[in-house]
Design an enzyme around this catalytic site. Sequence first.
Site, PDB file in Angstrom:
ATOM      1  CG  HIS A 166     -60.833 -48.176 -18.744  1.00 26.67           C
ATOM      2  ND1 HIS A 166     -62.192 -48.398 -18.798  1.00 26.67           N
ATOM      3  CD2 HIS A 166     -60.257 -49.233 -19.394  1.00 26.67           C
ATOM      4  CE1 HIS A 166     -62.431 -49.533 -19.449  1.00 26.67           C
ATOM      5  NE2 HIS A 166     -61.282 -50.072 -19.802  1.00 26.67           N
ATOM      6  CG  ASP A 201     -55.884 -39.170   7.890  1.00 25.75           C
ATOM      7  OD1 ASP A 201     -55.910 -40.427   7.876  1.00 25.75           O
ATOM      8  OD2 ASP A 201     -56.916 -38.474   7.852  1.00 25.75           O
ATOM      9  CG  HIS A 202     -55.630 -39.201  12.705  1.00 21.66           C
ATOM     10  ND1 HIS A 202     -55.754 -38.127  11.836  1.00 21.66           N
ATOM     11  CD2 HIS A 202     -56.842 -39.341  13.290  1.00 21.66           C
ATOM     12  CE1 HIS A 202     -56.980 -37.642  11.911  1.00 21.66           C
ATOM     13  NE2 HIS A 202     -57.656 -38.370  12.779  1.00 21.66           N
ATOM     14  N   GLY A 234     -61.030 -37.617   1.465  1.00 23.42           N
ATOM     15  CA  GLY A 234     -60.292 -36.347   1.607  1.00 23.42           C
ATOM     16  C   GLY A 234     -58.901 -36.419   1.012  1.00 23.42           C
ATOM     17  CB  CYS A 264     -57.688 -40.495   4.870  1.00 21.89           C
ATOM     18  SG  CYS A 264     -59.035 -40.321   3.689  1.00 21.89           S
ATOM     19  N   GLY A 265     -59.461 -41.973   6.622  1.00 21.61           N
ATOM     20  CA  GLY A 265     -60.601 -42.670   7.214  1.00 21.61           C
ATOM     21  C   GLY A 265     -61.535 -43.223   6.144  1.00 21.61           C
ATOM     22  CB  THR A 266     -63.760 -41.640   3.864  1.00 24.43           C
ATOM     23  OG1 THR A 266     -63.011 -40.462   3.530  1.00 24.43           O
ATOM     24  CG2 THR A 266     -64.598 -41.384   5.109  1.00 24.43           C
ATOM     25  N   GLY A 267     -60.898 -42.505   2.540  1.00 23.59           N
ATOM     26  CA  GLY A 267     -60.259 -42.495   1.219  1.00 23.59           C
ATOM     27  C   GLY A 267     -60.647 -41.266   0.419  1.00 23.59           C
ATOM     28  NE  ARG A 304     -62.834 -47.384 -25.516  1.00 24.41           N
ATOM     29  CZ  ARG A 304     -62.500 -48.652 -25.242  1.00 24.41           C
ATOM     30  NH1 ARG A 304     -61.509 -49.226 -25.884  1.00 24.41           N
ATOM     31  NH2 ARG A 304     -63.156 -49.333 -24.310  1.00 24.41           N
ATOM     32  CG  HIS A 305     -59.085 -46.388 -22.167  1.00 23.72           C
ATOM     33  ND1 HIS A 305     -60.398 -46.147 -21.836  1.00 23.72           N
ATOM     34  CD2 HIS A 305     -59.032 -47.673 -22.605  1.00 23.72           C
ATOM     35  CE1 HIS A 305     -61.111 -47.246 -22.043  1.00 23.72           C
ATOM     36  NE2 HIS A 305     -60.315 -48.185 -22.512  1.00 23.72           N
TER      37      HIS A 305
HETATM   38  C1  RB5 Z   1     -60.227 -37.857   9.880  1.00 21.68           C
HETATM   39  O1  RB5 Z   1     -61.048 -37.896  10.987  1.00 21.68           O
HETATM   40  C2  RB5 Z   1     -61.022 -38.053   8.606  1.00 21.68           C
HETATM   41  O2  RB5 Z   1     -61.849 -36.961   8.378  1.00 21.68           O
HETATM   42  C3  RB5 Z   1     -60.110 -38.269   7.421  1.00 21.68           C
HETATM   43  O3  RB5 Z   1     -59.285 -39.369   7.662  1.00 21.68           O
HETATM   44  C4  RB5 Z   1     -60.777 -38.589   6.112  1.00 21.68           C
HETATM   45  O4  RB5 Z   1     -61.701 -39.606   6.243  1.00 21.68           O
HETATM   46  C5  RB5 Z   1     -61.284 -37.417   5.375  1.00 21.68           C
HETATM   47  O5  RB5 Z   1     -61.749 -37.507   4.228  1.00 21.68           O
END
Ligand code: RB5
Length: 141
Positions: free
Chosen positions: A98, A8-9, A70, A65-68, A132-133
């Site tokens: 694994h 995403d952005h 979502g 994404c911002g956090t990885g 096993r994995h």
């Molecule tokens: C976008 O602002 C942010 O919510 C998205 O990139 C992500 O971090 C969501 O999990």
Amino acid sequence: MKVAIGSDHAGFNLKEAIKNDLIARGYDVVDVGTHSPERADYPVYAKACAQEILNGNCEFGILCCGTGEGISITANKIKGIRCGIGYDDEVSALTRKHNNANMIAFGERFMKPEDAIRRANIFLTTDFEGGRHADRVGMME
Ligand code: RB5
């Protein structure tokens, strides 16, 4: 090897950095977007990237994404997709060894580009251990 990549952005700059590194290393990269830092919805790109794997066009997928979070949560809702989050070098190898992960996600707001690039390469060059994995991965499905 053919690899799909999407973001995403909030993951756009990291996607571009990883993509450029992979191209320089000789990977064939399919960029499903987004293609600018304009606001974009991560589920769209998680699904587009996953589709490249499910239709057999690409072996692995990389998501940013911002956090990885979502974008990986979305990918993991799609049958046949196993997406780990590359928050550590060893974990990026273990999600292949694994979990037979076929996608890996990174968070631009929380990871340095050099760390994500290194982990993407660890992920792409590590094999599933099977045994096993394989039983456990089978149980996921
Ligand atoms: C976008 O602002 C942010 O919510 C998205 O990139 C992500 O971090 C969501 O999990």
